[in-house]
Design an enzyme around this catalytic site. Structure first.
Site, PDB file in Angstrom:
ATOM      1  N   HIS A 106      24.905  -3.696  22.953  1.00  0.00           N
ATOM      2  CA  HIS A 106      25.401  -2.327  23.158  1.00  0.00           C
ATOM      3  C   HIS A 106      24.897  -1.790  24.494  1.00  0.00           C
ATOM      4  CE1 HIS A 106      26.618  -2.510  19.026  1.00  0.00           C
ATOM      5  NE2 HIS A 106      25.376  -2.520  18.581  1.00  0.00           N
ATOM      6  N   GLU A 123      19.975   1.851  18.068  1.00  0.00           N
ATOM      7  CA  GLU A 123      20.136   1.852  16.619  1.00  0.00           C
ATOM      8  C   GLU A 123      18.911   1.278  15.925  1.00  0.00           C
ATOM      9  OE1 GLU A 123      23.689  -0.440  16.110  1.00  0.00           O
ATOM     10  OE2 GLU A 123      22.675  -2.362  16.376  1.00  0.00           O
ATOM     11  N   HIS A 181      22.074  -9.250  19.614  1.00  0.00           N
ATOM     12  CA  HIS A 181      21.746  -9.259  18.186  1.00  0.00           C
ATOM     13  C   HIS A 181      22.955  -9.609  17.329  1.00  0.00           C
ATOM     14  CE1 HIS A 181      23.344  -5.156  18.844  1.00  0.00           C
ATOM     15  NE2 HIS A 181      23.790  -5.260  17.589  1.00  0.00           N
ATOM     16  N   ARG A 201      31.229  -7.550  22.183  1.00  0.00           N
ATOM     17  CA  ARG A 201      31.183  -8.764  21.365  1.00  0.00           C
ATOM     18  C   ARG A 201      31.115  -9.972  22.289  1.00  0.00           C
ATOM     19  NH1 ARG A 201      35.914  -8.071  18.728  1.00  0.00           N
ATOM     20  NH2 ARG A 201      34.990  -6.519  17.358  1.00  0.00           N
TER      21      ARG A 201
END
Length: 323
Positions: A106, A123, A181, A201
């Site tokens: 991200h 996050e 991740h 992605r």
């Protein structure tokens, strides 16, 4: 000032995902799954196109964004309102990974603002349930760089240079932007993140959907978004009863683990909203002379205007707010 606000819960926004399953129903009681591959329940969202709708009380049927227009400071709190205006700055989800999620990254605030006019996506994950042997992928085993990373990606052995961690129920991971991740198969998590739906992605295990199509990859966009250093993502925390034990404290949110046994009186200052996520058991919120009952799988928004209330029950809660 009297306020008509009360503890708010929202209709889950259920999302089909190629990697999803049925644990949101079997473990958390989310009924009416749209498919047998339902991967996400967006519990509290102001993301455009996926805005949460109130499920309880006198505001039932109203979008979160409409309430924020009418009661911005009362809901968000004076500090959060001064920082974000009428934007709700966090997104709360449950995820059920029947299969591995894609390997992804991200962007940070600066990159996300420049490219997508969006927040970045810092996050955290709280592991709600994990099958035996389940693991996550998080960060590099050793310091890497773009050339080494791209070579392994091209050879389809990227996993060789990535860090795999076995997980158990109750484990906590904090993922700063840029951390490569993937959530592994057999894991259900509660995710707390900035309000952003920007994901780059990188690798999707060469899988295709029912139509034989691969999902889009964002390899080029990820290159300068990635942190190639090793990262320390797993967080330890205390479990003192009837206390909010800090797990993650960052500029975007603070999350505590609250093992509730009996009754806790809560006093807030009106600076930030508070969100409680039920991870085990059942609990009651008493506010303004009213009782509100909740259970495992419920995500409760306590407007900042509700400064004094109590929590009662036998439950494990995540308590989230912004400092």
């Amino acid at each position: 000032m009297d306020t008509p606000l009360y503890p708010l819960v929202f209709k889950p926004i259920l999302q089909d995902r190629i990697w999803g399953g049925t644990k949101l129903r079997t473990e958390l009681g989310k009924e009416n799954l749209p498919t047998e591959t339902t991967g996400e329940s967006w519990e509290l969202s102001a993301v455009e196109g996926n805005v949460s709708i109130v499920a309880n009380g006198s505001f039932a049927g109203e979008p979160l964004t409409a309430l924020l227009e009418r009661y911005p400071q009362e809901i968000l709190g004076r500090d959060v309102f001064s920082r974000f205006g009428r934007q709700f700055p966090l997104l709360f989800k449950f995820l059920d990974a029947r299969q591995d999620l894609s390997i992804q990254v991200h962007p940070n605030d600066e990159l996300a603002r420049k490219r997508h006019n969006s927040f970045g996506k810092t996050e955290m994950w709280y592991v709600m349930q994990a099958d035996k042997g389940a693991r996550i992928i998080v960060g590099f085993k050793q310091k890497s760089g773009p050339e080494q990373y791209l070579e392994h990606l091209k050879n389809k052995d990227l996993i060789k240079i990535l860090n795999e961690v076995q997980v158990n129920k109750g484990d906590v991971f904090f993922l700063e932007t840029g951390t490569i991740h993937a959530i592994g198969a057999g894991i259900m998590i509660a995710e707390i993140q900035q309000t952003s739906d920007i994901t780059y992605r990188i690798y999707d295990w060469d899988r295709v959907d029912a139509s034989g199509k691969s999902r889009e990859l964002h390899v080029d966009l990820a290159l300068d978004a990635m942190n190639y250093n090793t990262t320390d993502t797993q967080k330890s925390y205390d479990s003192e009863k009837n206390s909010s034990n800090i797990m993650v404290d960052c500029p975007y949110f603070t999350t505590g683990f609250l093992p509730l046994e009996g009754k806790v009186e809560v006093h807030k200052e009106g600076r930030s909203f508070t969100v409680y996520i039920g991870t085990e058991g059942a609990f009651t919120v008493k506010a303004d002379g009213q009782e509100h009952n909740f259970k495992k799988g419920d995500t409760v928004l306590m407007p900042a205007a509700l400064k004094d209330f109590s929590l009662e029950g036998n439950a494990s809660l995540l308590e989230v707010y912004i400092r």
